[in-house]
Scaffold this motif. Structure first.
Motif, PDB file in Angstrom:
ATOM      1  N   LYS A 225     -27.131  70.912  32.174  1.00 33.77           N
ATOM      2  CA  LYS A 225     -27.802  69.673  31.779  1.00 33.77           C
ATOM      3  C   LYS A 225     -28.310  68.898  32.998  1.00 33.77           C
ATOM      4  CE  LYS A 225     -27.986  68.528  27.986  1.00 33.77           C
ATOM      5  NZ  LYS A 225     -28.981  68.902  26.950  1.00 33.77           N
ATOM      6  N   ILE A 226     -27.563  68.985  34.099  1.00 41.10           N
ATOM      7  CA  ILE A 226     -28.002  68.333  35.342  1.00 41.10           C
ATOM      8  C   ILE A 226     -29.264  69.017  35.857  1.00 41.10           C
ATOM      9  CG2 ILE A 226     -27.403  67.863  37.744  1.00 41.10           C
ATOM     10  CD1 ILE A 226     -24.463  67.678  36.833  1.00 41.10           C
ATOM     11  N   ALA A 227     -29.230  70.362  35.888  1.00 42.17           N
ATOM     12  CA  ALA A 227     -30.396  71.119  36.351  1.00 42.17           C
ATOM     13  C   ALA A 227     -31.602  70.838  35.467  1.00 42.17           C
ATOM     14  CB  ALA A 227     -30.079  72.610  36.360  1.00 42.17           C
ATOM     15  N   LEU A 228     -31.359  70.724  34.175  1.00 45.85           N
ATOM     16  CA  LEU A 228     -32.443  70.466  33.233  1.00 45.85           C
ATOM     17  C   LEU A 228     -33.056  69.085  33.452  1.00 45.85           C
ATOM     18  CD1 LEU A 228     -33.800  71.886  30.825  1.00 45.85           C
ATOM     19  CD2 LEU A 228     -32.156  70.732  29.323  1.00 45.85           C
TER      20      LEU A 228
ATOM     21  N   ALA B 156     -31.534  79.099  31.760  1.00 40.33           N
ATOM     22  CA  ALA B 156     -30.119  78.881  32.080  1.00 40.33           C
ATOM     23  C   ALA B 156     -29.499  77.885  31.103  1.00 40.33           C
ATOM     24  CB  ALA B 156     -29.974  78.380  33.513  1.00 40.33           C
ATOM     25  N   ALA B 157     -30.250  76.839  30.784  1.00 36.93           N
ATOM     26  CA  ALA B 157     -29.764  75.849  29.818  1.00 36.93           C
ATOM     27  C   ALA B 157     -29.573  76.480  28.449  1.00 36.93           C
ATOM     28  CB  ALA B 157     -30.739  74.676  29.737  1.00 36.93           C
TER      29      ALA B 157
ATOM     30  N   SER C 160     -37.002  70.216  34.410  1.00 38.36           N
ATOM     31  CA  SER C 160     -37.176  70.738  33.058  1.00 38.36           C
ATOM     32  C   SER C 160     -38.430  71.603  32.905  1.00 38.36           C
ATOM     33  CB  SER C 160     -37.226  69.585  32.051  1.00 38.36           C
ATOM     34  OG  SER C 160     -38.328  68.742  32.332  1.00 38.36           O
ATOM     35  N   ARG C 161     -39.311  71.554  33.891  1.00 41.14           N
ATOM     36  CA  ARG C 161     -40.543  72.332  33.786  1.00 41.14           C
ATOM     37  C   ARG C 161     -40.450  73.699  34.461  1.00 41.14           C
ATOM     38  NH1 ARG C 161     -45.464  67.901  34.593  1.00 41.14           N
ATOM     39  NH2 ARG C 161     -44.829  66.521  32.868  1.00 41.14           N
TER      40      ARG C 161
ATOM     41  N   VAL D 167     -31.174  71.801  42.509  1.00 39.09           N
ATOM     42  CA  VAL D 167     -31.312  72.559  41.258  1.00 39.09           C
ATOM     43  C   VAL D 167     -30.662  73.936  41.391  1.00 39.09           C
ATOM     44  CG1 VAL D 167     -32.931  73.649  39.655  1.00 39.09           C
ATOM     45  CG2 VAL D 167     -33.396  71.353  40.545  1.00 39.09           C
ATOM     46  N   SER D 168     -30.930  74.600  42.501  1.00 41.27           N
ATOM     47  CA  SER D 168     -30.398  75.949  42.693  1.00 41.27           C
ATOM     48  C   SER D 168     -28.866  75.939  42.738  1.00 41.27           C
ATOM     49  CB  SER D 168     -30.963  76.580  43.964  1.00 41.27           C
ATOM     50  OG  SER D 168     -30.576  75.833  45.112  1.00 41.27           O
ATOM     51  N   ARG D 169     -28.270  74.928  43.359  1.00 43.67           N
ATOM     52  CA  ARG D 169     -26.808  74.844  43.423  1.00 43.67           C
ATOM     53  C   ARG D 169     -26.210  74.647  42.031  1.00 43.67           C
ATOM     54  NH1 ARG D 169     -24.627  70.582  47.148  1.00 43.67           N
ATOM     55  NH2 ARG D 169     -22.758  71.896  47.255  1.00 43.67           N
ATOM     56  N   ASN D 170     -26.873  73.847  41.212  1.00 42.98           N
ATOM     57  CA  ASN D 170     -26.391  73.660  39.840  1.00 42.98           C
ATOM     58  C   ASN D 170     -26.535  74.940  39.019  1.00 42.98           C
ATOM     59  OD1 ASN D 170     -25.555  70.728  39.017  1.00 42.98           O
ATOM     60  ND2 ASN D 170     -27.250  70.456  40.443  1.00 42.98           N
ATOM     61  N   LEU D 171     -27.603  75.684  39.267  1.00 39.19           N
ATOM     62  CA  LEU D 171     -27.793  76.952  38.563  1.00 39.19           C
ATOM     63  C   LEU D 171     -26.724  77.971  38.970  1.00 39.19           C
ATOM     64  CD1 LEU D 171     -31.680  77.416  38.582  1.00 39.19           C
ATOM     65  CD2 LEU D 171     -30.213  76.581  36.726  1.00 39.19           C
TER      66      LEU D 171
END
Length: 295
Positions: free
Chosen positions: A54-57, A69-70, A61-62, A31-35
């Motif tokens: 969208k990948i991170a979401l 970010a999304a 999602s919680r 998640v952090s890498r996608n952010l």
């Protein structure tokens, strides 16, 4: 989507990293890498940033930071309805009012400037820090312009922050918005003054104030590269014209001196006549007489 090897996920803010600690370690790293990719691309490649968001979401999602970010990725792509939904979700999770100005701007993007103005007068605005309050002022002025209230937009931007000589992160954008509103109202001299002030405070080029100022001063920029290309295009055409002119001159000279070929033909005819004359001469044979006298 592929993520460069040099992106570890450690690049994100400490607050966001702390939020992600509620996730399993491997998932938190993904998640952090996608952010990080969202943050890297959001200015230069909004669509790419949106894809990573969208990948991170999907993965988390919680997590409020992921929803925020999304929201910003959707906002950068002018997906205002989606952005507003994500910002509202993040605000519900944290209770934070920091996103209030951008939420109001989403309302403007959705064609609801009156709703943005309502938000500008809400109690939440008083809970914003100085940067947030300036941002809210910018949104409110924009909403005023949306409904044709130019004078009200100008008054909305007149504030201690605008009058201050100190340069803050928001100074260039505030001065720029004020100059633009003045210009829209037909107050060109004042607009020029404030565009110049915006240029002075815009050290990182976050606005196009210098271009707007040059436009008001009647300065026209010429792209040297384009000019060279135009010259290259003209040169072959000029060359072709020169060749055409040379051919035309040659043809004209030939027409102007019709005796040239005739003289050559005449010379050849004369030579033929001489040869024929030589052939026509009688052949004189030597006499055998010159015999010795008889005795």
């Amino acid at each position: 989507m592929p993520i460069p090897d040099d992106v570890t996920g450690e690049e994100i803010d400490a607050d966001v990293r702390q939020e992600l600690q509620s996730l399993p370690k491997g998932l938190a790293e993904d998640v952090s890498r996608n952010l990080v990719m969202v943050a890297r691309l959001i200015d230069e490649d909004p669509e790419g940033a949106y894809a990573y968001s969208k990948i991170a979401l999907r993965l988390a999602s919680r997590v409020a930071a992921v929803r925020e970010a999304a929201g910003f990725a959707a906002y950068a792509n002018q997906k205002y309805s989606e952005a507003l939904a994500e910002f509202r979700a993040a605000r519900r999770m944290t209770g934070n009012v920091d996103l209030w100005p951008v939420m109001a701007d989403c309302e403007r993007g959705l064609g609801r400037p009156e709703k943005a103005l309502d938000m500008a007068g809400a109690p939440e605005v008083h809970k914003l820090d100085k940067a947030g309050q300036v941002e809210m002022r910018l949104v409110a002025a924009g909403a005023r312009r949306d409904i044709g209230q130019l004078d009200a937009a100008i008054v909305t931007l007149q504030s201690p922050e605008l009058a201050s000589n100190s340069v803050q992160p928001w100074t260039a954008r505030l001065r720029y918005a004020y100059a633009d509103a003045l210009l829209a109202a037909g107050r060109e001299d004042e607009a020029r003054e404030w565009f110049a002030k915006a240029v002075e405070s815009d050290k990182d080029g976050s606005t196009d104030a210098s271009d707007r100022l040059a436009e008001l001063d009647g300065v026209e920029f010429v792209d040297a590269l384009v000019e060279d290309e135009d010259e290259d295009k003209v040169a072959p055409e000029a060359e072709a014209e020169d060749e055409a002119e040379d051919e035309s001159e040659t043809a004209t000279d030939a027409e102007a001196d019709p005796d040239t070929d005739t003289e050559v033909e005449t010379e050849v005819d004369d030579e033929d006549d001489i040869v024929e004359a030589e052939r026509a001469k009688p052949v004189v044979e030597a006499d055998d007489d010159d015999e010795a006298p008889r005795g």
